[in-house]
Structure formats: C-alpha cells, structure tokens
Enzyme design. Structure first.
Site, PDB file in Angstrom:
ATOM      1  N   SER A 194      25.321 -23.973   2.830  1.00 29.94           N
ATOM      2  CA  SER A 194      23.933 -23.697   2.496  1.00 29.94           C
ATOM      3  C   SER A 194      23.823 -22.909   1.194  1.00 29.94           C
ATOM      4  O   SER A 194      23.001 -23.207   0.327  1.00 29.94           O
ATOM      5  CB  SER A 194      23.285 -22.919   3.642  1.00 29.94           C
ATOM      6  OG  SER A 194      21.929 -22.708   3.383  1.00 29.94           O
ATOM      7  N   SER A 232      16.331 -24.264   4.468  1.00 28.01           N
ATOM      8  CA  SER A 232      16.318 -22.974   5.144  1.00 28.01           C
ATOM      9  C   SER A 232      17.747 -22.440   5.092  1.00 28.01           C
ATOM     10  O   SER A 232      18.687 -23.119   5.522  1.00 28.01           O
ATOM     11  CB  SER A 232      15.852 -23.158   6.592  1.00 28.01           C
ATOM     12  OG  SER A 232      15.586 -21.907   7.162  1.00 28.01           O
ATOM     13  N   GLU A 233      17.936 -21.239   4.542  1.00 23.58           N
ATOM     14  CA  GLU A 233      19.279 -20.836   4.128  1.00 23.58           C
ATOM     15  C   GLU A 233      20.252 -20.545   5.281  1.00 23.58           C
ATOM     16  O   GLU A 233      21.436 -20.357   5.048  1.00 23.58           O
ATOM     17  CB  GLU A 233      19.234 -19.661   3.141  1.00 23.58           C
ATOM     18  CG  GLU A 233      18.649 -18.373   3.673  1.00 23.58           C
ATOM     19  CD  GLU A 233      17.158 -18.233   3.382  1.00 23.58           C
ATOM     20  OE1 GLU A 233      16.479 -19.271   3.203  1.00 23.58           O
ATOM     21  OE2 GLU A 233      16.673 -17.087   3.352  1.00 23.58           O
ATOM     22  N   ASN A 234      19.757 -20.530   6.513  1.00 26.98           N
ATOM     23  CA  ASN A 234      20.705 -20.402   7.624  1.00 26.98           C
ATOM     24  C   ASN A 234      21.475 -21.703   7.863  1.00 26.98           C
ATOM     25  O   ASN A 234      22.406 -21.725   8.663  1.00 26.98           O
ATOM     26  CB  ASN A 234      19.995 -19.952   8.906  1.00 26.98           C
ATOM     27  CG  ASN A 234      18.871 -20.871   9.307  1.00 26.98           C
ATOM     28  OD1 ASN A 234      18.070 -21.284   8.482  1.00 26.98           O
ATOM     29  ND2 ASN A 234      18.811 -21.209  10.576  1.00 26.98           N
TER      30      ASN A 234
END
Lengths: 218, 232
Positions: free
Chosen positions: A88, A46-48
């Site tokens: 990330s 999840s890119e956060n």
C-alpha cells in the site's frame, strides 16, 4: 459566506479526473467521495491496504475484516484489490496515487505542512500522513482559513512541528482556493460572497491575488 | 513431512521461549487482523519489559491494550496510538516509552528486516521531528532520511487459513501488517481460523510462504469492530 464542509468537498471533487487513483484523508476529504461525477471512474485508495474502496456496508455485508484507514467498516467495489501495508505504501511512496486530499493545522508559503502534533497536547501519531505528503505530487490540503480565535492558518512559516517539508502546492480553505508558488500563496478563487480583502486580512503569509481571481459557483 | 509440519496444539507451545525484554512484532491495523489469542497468551505468561512493534496498541481491555494492564510493555513502536486511556496514562507518567514512526516507514522497516536489508532511505519524514538524528542523503536532487530495519525475537501474526507447511492466506483487509511481521520474526507464530490439508491452498494464492513461519495454531476469534459504520 464561508464554504460549508459539503461545498469544500464539492470544490475538491472538481480536481478529479476520469481514471484517477485517489487517497482521501479523514474528515472533509472523506466527503469528496460523495461528489465523484457519475461519468467518471475513480478508484479510492485506503492506506491500510485497499484499492477500490466501496460504500459503507449494509447489515448483511458487515465484515470485521473489511475496514478503511479510518477503521470504519467498508466494502470493496468492482475492480478492487487488497494487499499488505508495505504494498500500500509502495503505491503511495512510489508516486502512483494521482491525487491525495488531506486536512492540516497549518501550511506555509514554502509548501510546508503541519497536521499531526501540537506540543503540550497528547500526540497520538502521524499514521500515514507523512508518507502521503512525501509521496504524492498532487496534494490538496483542506482546512479552515483561520482558527476559531481568528488566527490565520496560512503562514510565512509553520509554527507547529512539520508533517512534510515543501510538498504542498494547493490549499482549499472555507474562504478560498489558493496555490503555493515561489514563496507565496496565490489567490485563485474566492468563496461566494467572500471578499478579497477578507482573505488578505486572514492570510498571514505572503499573498498574491491572481489577475484572474474568480468567485466559486455551486 | 514432520520436519515441515508447523502445527502446534496449544497457545502455551505457540509462544514457548518468549521471555522478558524481548521484541515482539504484531500484525494488525486498529483491531482488524490482530492476533488476539496470542496477545492473551503473552498476558497469561506475564513476561515484562517487552518492546512491541505494531501499527497501533489496541484499546482498553482488547488487543495489545491488555498488555498495558500489568505493565508488560516497556516500549511501543507504532504509527498511531492513544485509542486507550491506560496507554495515555502510562505515556504521560513516563512508565511507557513510545517511538512514533510513519505508517509506511513502519511497514517498510519490517519488510526490510525480513529481507535482510539493514536500512533504507525514504523522503517520508524529511524536515520533520522524525528525521532528528538520522542521516540525510540527497538522490536526484531530493533529500531522504535513513531508516533502519526492524526485526523481532517473536512475530505474532493473524491469518485466515494455513496448511501444515505454514503457508498462510489472509482475509480482506485483515492482511495489513501481518505478512510483513511474519517475515521479520526470529520465531514467527501464526494463528488462523482454519488449518487446511496440504494442497487445499493453491500455490498461486499463498500470501506468506511457509519458509517464514515456525508455528501455526488454530484459534477462535472475537474480531471486535472498532467503528461499525453502515450504509445510510
């Protein structure tokens, strides 16, 4: 019959391999997580800043400091790691993610994708989509084949501002699974009960029907 | 250790020196890990003409959204905005300038800014409106665009725990942009849930070393959840 959202997610899940790191976009891509085969270990990014996204929390697990890129509350699975946004996107831009699945408004025969901006409508932003399409080698775009008005979304040239240029090779629509090669869509699979003729009619960009085109089964 | 004691007692002291037209970098993703009390202090101070760099711009009445109420933000640099009606209104009326930046590029701009790297090349955004006016270079047969680093007059950061030296750890995904913003502020202010005695945080667990941090303050946080999603 056109594929349901669940069937689209099921079809995408067949592209998963044991040991994959996968980034799933918002919408249909998110549903892919429900169809990971039980004998496979797949880690969701999840890119956060979360690698190893788990299930949604119970009331007792609910934690405001634990969200996914869609801003939903989530949990971390065994083996997860948490890091900064720069770390990330180093994973994403460095090509370390094995499979990226995301939605789009349009794709074209050159592998261009438009997914973030409709001129004249309020533009909210691209979020991480431009990084994801530029960074990944293996991307599957999920979208409906045509708009509600019947306009094809598989074009010779995207009409909307691009999210990325020349980066898409695989498209799953509600009617077909196609690959993009040498300036054309290659029709590989049809949705159950959907004819090749219907797909030809609803594809505006150059379409080549593969010799071994198959009907999907579920 | 007085020279290295970064603790301040009040939010007024925490943002001393913040004036009109400055650039403020803010940590947070959505409403997760946002420096909510420092944002409220910016509102209280009434400074105007700010350029704010943050992944998002809060919601109506919470987070960076409160700075829209008195038109304190002149320009917003973000990757995704518009979760608030007032933002949309000010954008459409031309009162607010917005520079949309891909999320990974935004993170890297802050990281580069803090690391003394003035610009970098990335494939992200090539062939899109983001590339307009930017230098393009080819490396190993692929096209990249040049993106410039970002630094701020102030960085406002939300940590979990800090010690007197300004060493900070973040909790779960509330980390997000916070450690990046922390490196790129001329004055970096960190608000935390707890200030612990030196030595309590192990050297191996520090996310943001104190060298980046100028001021630390302890606060209480609402931690509003934007999309409460429970297991079915």
């Amino acid at each position: 019959m056109a594929l349901t959202r669940e069937q689209m997610a099921q079809r995408v899940a067949r592209e998963l391999k044991d040991g994959y790191y996968v980034n799933l976009g918002i919408g249909i891509p998110t549903l892919v997580a429900n169809y990971v085969p039980a004998d496979m270990d797949v880690m969701l990014q999840s890119e956060n800043g979360l690698l190893g996204m788990g299930e949604f929390p119970t009331e007792a697990q609910l934690d405001a400091d634990m969200i996914n890129a869609g801003k939903q509350t989530v949990t971390a699975r065994r083996g997860a790691s948490i890091f900064s946004s720069a770390e990330s996107f180093a994973m994403i831009r460095g090509g370390h993610v094995d499979l990226t699945v995301l939605g789009a408004f349009e794709v074209d025969v050159e592998g261009n994708i438009a997914s973030w901006m409709i001129p004249g409508k309020l533009v909210k932003g691209m979020g991480g989509a431009m990084d994801l399409v530029a960074g990944a080698d293996n991307i599957i775009v999920t979208m409906t084949h045509a708009s509600k008005d019947g306009e094809s979304k598989l074009l010779s040239r995207c009409s909307l501002p691009l999210t990325g240029a020349g980066c898409i090779r695989k498209v799953l629509t509600d009617l077909a699974y196609l690959e993009i090669e040498n300036g054309a869509f290659i029709l590989r699979e049809t949705a159950p009960g959907v004819t090749v003729e219907e797909i030809i009619e609803k594809t505006a960009g150059k379409l080549i029907v593969a010799d071994d085109v198959k009907e999907m089964t579920f | 250790m007085a020279g290295l004691d970064k603790r301040v007692a009040t939010y007024e002291q925490a943002l001393e020196g913040l004036t009109d037209n400055m650039t403020v970098l803010a940590g947070g993703f959505g409403l997760c890990g946002i420096p909510e009390n420092l944002i409220n202090e910016i509102k209280r101070r009434g400074v105007k003409g700010l350029t704010v760099v943050s992944n998002n711009c809060g919601v109506d009445g919470f987070g960076l959204g409160v700075l829209l109420e008195d038109h304190q933000i002149r320009k917003m640099i973000a990757s995704y905005v518009g979760e608030n009606a007032e933002f949309e209104r000010q954008l459409l009326s031309g009162e607010l300038e917005v520079e949309l930046t891909p999320q990974g590029t935004l993170a890297e701009k802050m990281r580069a800014g803090g690391a003394g790297i003035p610009a970098f090349f990335t494939a992200t955004g090539y062939g899109t409106p983001v590339a307009d006016g930017k230098e393009v270079r080819e490396f190993n047969g692929r096209k990249y665009i040049m993106e410039e680093a970002i630094t701020g007059d102030f960085a406002i950061v939300k940590g979990w725990k800090a010690d007197h030296y300004g060493n900070v750890v973040y909790r779960n995904t509330a980390q997000n942009f916070n450690p990046l913003a922390a490196t790129a502020g001329k004055i970096t202010v960190v608000e935390v849930e707890e200030i612990v005695e030196p030595g309590v945080l192990l050297p191996t667990e520090i996310h943001t070393p104190g060298i980046y941090v100028d001021r630390v303050i302890v606060g209480t946080f609402e931690k509003r959840i934007e999309k409460r999603t429970l297991k079915a």
